[in-house]
Each structure stands twice: as C-alpha cells, then as structure tokens.
Write an enzyme that holds these catalytic residues in place. Sequence first.
Site, PDB file in Angstrom:
ATOM      1  CG  HIS A 194      -2.526   0.503   0.832  1.00  0.00           C
ATOM      2  ND1 HIS A 194      -2.494   1.460   0.093  1.00  0.00           N
ATOM      3  CD2 HIS A 194      -3.555   0.284   1.455  1.00  0.00           C
ATOM      4  CE1 HIS A 194      -3.815   1.760   0.053  1.00  0.00           C
ATOM      5  NE2 HIS A 194      -4.518   1.081   0.621  1.00  0.00           N
TER       6      HIS A 194
ATOM      7  CE1 TYR B 159      -8.102   6.697   7.884  1.00  0.00           C
ATOM      8  CE2 TYR B 159      -9.254   5.197   6.306  1.00  0.00           C
ATOM      9  CZ  TYR B 159      -8.074   6.223   6.640  1.00  0.00           C
ATOM     10  OH  TYR B 159      -7.157   6.431   5.552  1.00  0.00           O
TER      11      TYR B 159
ATOM     12  CB  SER C 135     -10.311   4.686   2.368  1.00  0.00           C
ATOM     13  OG  SER C 135      -9.388   5.598   1.736  1.00  0.00           O
TER      14      SER C 135
ATOM     15  CB  THR D 268      -6.628   8.316   1.157  1.00  0.00           C
ATOM     16  OG1 THR D 268      -5.985   8.236   2.079  1.00  0.00           O
ATOM     17  CG2 THR D 268      -6.625   7.284   0.073  1.00  0.00           C
TER      18      THR D 268
END
EC number: 2.3.1.21
Length: 636
Positions: free
Chosen positions: A350, A464, A466, A477
């Site tokens: 990532h 959360y 994204s 992001t």
Amino acid sequence: RRGYSSAGAAEYLHRSIVPTMHYQKSLPRLPIPKLEDTIRRYLNAQKPLLNDDQFRKTEELAHHFEKGVGRELHEKLVAQDNQNKHTSYITGPWFDMYLKAREPVVFNFNAFMSFNPDPKSEYNDQLIRATNMTVSALRFMKTFRAGYLEPEVFHLNPERSDTQIFKKIIRFVPSSLSWFGAYMVNAYPLDMSQYFRLFNSTRLPKLNRDELYTDEKAKHLLVLRNGNFYVFDVIDREGNMLKPSEIQAHLKYILSDNSPAPAFPLGYLSSENRDTWALLRKNLLDNGNEEALQKVDSAVFCLSLDDFPIKDFVHLSHTMLHGDGANRWYDKSFNLIITKDGTAGVNFEHSWGDGVAVLRFQNEVFKDSTKAPAISPQSQPASVDSSTAVQKLDFKLNDAVKAGITKAKEKFDATVEALSLNLIQFHEGGKDLLKQKKLSPDAVAQLAFQMAFLRQYNQTVATYESCSTAAFKHGRTETIRPASIHTKKCSEAFVRELSKHSTEELQKLIVECSKYHGRLTREAAMGQGFDRHLFGLRCLALSKGIALPDFYEDQAYARLNHNIISTSTLISPAVQLGGFGPVVPDGFGLGYQVHDDWIGCNVSSYPTRNGKEFLQCIYKSLEDIFNVLKGKKIGS
C-alpha cells in the site's frame, strides 16, 4: 492473427487520442484547509465519541491549539507547500507514515481485490487464465509506458466530455492548460503519478524506513509456485512482448515442475517485522544472494500460482489477503494470484499507491483478458525449450537466515490462526431503492455499521472511511468520519428507543444521516477533511524539533486515531470482493460493496472482537433500515 511485434496492435490495450499524462501538469494542487475549518470538523467528529466533560476538555485544547502553536505550524506548512508546487503537502508525510511503519505489511497494510470469474467457464483453467492475465497485464504496462493508456477522468457529464470530439480538441490544448479544458465540460482528470510503480517495483526493507525501488529496464516476470521462485523474460531486447504461446509454454513448464517445496521458504521473510526483515535481507545479500534478490525486486510483477481450488468466499478472502506465506512476496507492488481452479486476485502493497491505480489496472486486465483473450482452451503452447528460458532461483541460506525463516513462519501461522474473516450478502435492497428514495447508498451502509456496533457493544467508536483525493496533483486519500451526532441519534432510535418513534420519524433521521454523510464525502474528496491537515501539522512539528503540542497528547486525539471500525468500498465489473485486515488489534477491517439490488460486506477481526456477530448486527440494521424506507413497521 494478432501480431506480437512493435507494429502489432496486440502489444497495446488501446491507443488513446489524448496522451496518458496529458492532464498531469495542470492538475489543481491539494488545498490546505483553513485551520478554523479543520478544528471545527475535528470537534464535530469528536462529539459522538465523548461525554460532556471529555468534550469540554478536548474543545479547550483544540481552541488553544488553533490560536497558538497550531496557527504557527499552519503558517509554516502553507509556506513549505508554496515552495513545493510540484507535489502536495501530504506526499512526504504519507510516504513516511507507510515506509517508517515497522509492522509486517501483510495483515496490516496490504489489501486484496479478487477478480470475477471469466464469464466463459472453460477460460477459468489455471494455465489459460494465468497466460491471458499475464499478457493483458503486460499490455497494460506497455500501453501506459507508451502514453497510449486513456487518462483516468471522472466524468460528471459523460455525454459532453467522454466523446471523440472532445478528446480530439483537448489533445491540442497544452498540458499546462488541459485540466481547465476538461473542467469546462464537467470532467475531472485524476492524478496518475502512482501508476509507474505498478511494475518492476518493490518495497525494500531497511532499518527505520523502507525504500521503494523501481527498475523499468528489467524484462522478466517472477513466478511463485509451491514456495519456489522462477523467472523468465516476458519482454525481448527490442521491447516487444513474448508471444502468448511462449508465455503459456513457460507457465505450463512451471506448473508441471515437481520440485519439492523448499524446506525454508523465503516468502515468509516478507511477512516479518520490517527491521527484523531488513537485517535478514542484509545477511542474504552478504552471503551471495544479491543477483537472485535483484531478480525478485526488479521483476515486472509477481505471479503466484497456488496448487488448490477455492472452497468458498471465506477461503477466497484468506487466500487473497495472506495465503500460506510461502507462495507470496508481500513487498512486491502487487502479487497476481491464480489458484488451481482459475480464481484470480491481486494482493497489493500500500505504500506506493492507493486503490484507484490498482482498480484501473484490474478493470483493464479483466476486460482485455475476457473480451480479447490472447489464448483459448484450444491453443497449443509453443514448442520452445522452457528448461533453458525459465530459471529457478536458488538462494544460499545460512543458519541465521534459516532460523529467521522458521521464526517468521511461526509468527505468520499464529496471526493467521488468530485472524477471522466473515462475509454476508444482503439481498433485500441496494443502490436502486436508495437512489429512488434520494438517499446516498454509501451513507446508508455506513449508518448500518454504526447501528450494528451500537447493538453489539453498546457504544459509538472511532470510524474511518477512505476517500480518494486523486482529483489533485499527488493526492492520496482523505478520511471521512462516518460516526456523527446524526448517526448516533439515528442508531440509538433504532436500537434503544424503537417504540418511541413513528416510521416517518425514523425515515427523517435516515435522511439527516444521508445529507450529513454526503457533505462529509464531498468535503473529503475536495481535500477539505481534517485528518490529513492535522497529520501534516503534527509531522511538521516533529521534523522541526518543536515540542509536540498538548492538543496531540489529548487522549481523545489518540482515541479518534485508533480506528476500531476501518472501512473501504469499491465497485467494479471486474471485482468480486475486496478486503483488508483490522488496522488495530481490537478493530474490524470492513470492505463493502453496494450493488444495484444487494449489499456485500467482508469483515476481518482478531479474537478481541466477534466479526461474525458484527455481521449479523449489520444484517439486522440493514433489514430495519430498508423496512423503514419501505414504510413497514419494525419490531425490536
């Protein structure tokens, strides 16, 4: 016949009229929000998580920060940003955040997206699908590098902007102005600066901070099977692709190789703590493995061929998220995984990029490999000598490395043992019905998650979601904070006070949640969230040796950033399912998709949380919400 030469169209997916990077130069810069807006949004996100006394303390710290040291840091950040107009204020801190993290990338950072099966069942054979997907991936790479890949554009009015005539005009507008031309017709070009890292790239473990490495000159593919590493060239000296029949022959050779699995599979090392792995890698390099590791690091990508079929969706998720540890190289920008029954997926590292780039790659590979497959079930592999073309990598392992692999395997197996993955599909409604009711489908899904957690644990926690900021140059992001005073009020009405509310009142509460979530989403996509701004200010303070302001030492700040419910959504004709691990030990990792007439959720958790029960509560919440929207009375 499709020719595989530089002249042949088969080398490319398509030839875009507009060059791939045409808009990149003129993309707008990611804005730094006003400090007062950030503090207001931050306090709005804290409100549902704190009692009155806690909130008063947090509010006081926030306003003190806003008037004092926060203001100074903000001005410094703006000044620094003005001197770095080629990038965004979040780029450096965000790379650091990923690359300085010492936890293993697998489970903690890498995500997966699995492909839908090929609509033609006979093409789901492992060898055929591996060949076709490899060819399509190489074509994607070549199309991108030649500048022929269609630029990634978000069209708000495709009838005007997604047309041949518009493309023919915009191509003659200079790159420094092209974004404005697209903007005039309500089209938003997206940042494509991450795409080059898809290929020939890997994350190298280093002490304290890893490095991203790319070598575009390398021409070979890395194939893993049974924990063994193989490489063969897929691009020739002239830069042309190997014929599909030759790729097929080499993959067939690897699939029929009956070498035993290595006693100490190297793959496990890429699942280790990054400092531990960095030291072991240095040991490998010092002991004559430099050339072999160079082959691994520089390969076009990693193709992982698994020797078993997929039993069900839970097995699919485990296979794509982590697999067995031996047949993956988690540091590679992505592993293309294909199992015995032709089920395919991508597991991606990532730090180098976000879902937008990987999803575009998967969409193109799926479309090309299913609509224009390079080989068919009737195709014969080329009669070439694969035993000389394919090289099986041999690693020299001393006792320290062997012990390191054994330890890595023990840790990996223990984590797999502790990790639960569960799924549900809700078939009583989806996007169509919600749109009809003028509601945001995403807002309703997020409301169901809040309701479910309240039902299961009797509390509201940091959540959360994204959101891509790829509409800006080097955007990454931003966080949407789905837990709000609106979702809390609505959830409490459904879970605790059902008898006190009429169906109309419940409908109104849902509408409130949808409006507020829609606003948060628009703000985040326009770079007007608060999380990245506060993170940027914190990183700046640390880098300048400024004492960390009290604001950041607040327990409430720590709690808000301990994301117990971490969520991400994507929808695509190519993707069946996506998922990731929990981001905190006592959290849920929740991948979800809102389809036209159904909703899918995929949840990961460790033993401190019960993912199965959470999904049952999500199902119940969705059921209640949809019944209320259909005007039905619901029972508790």
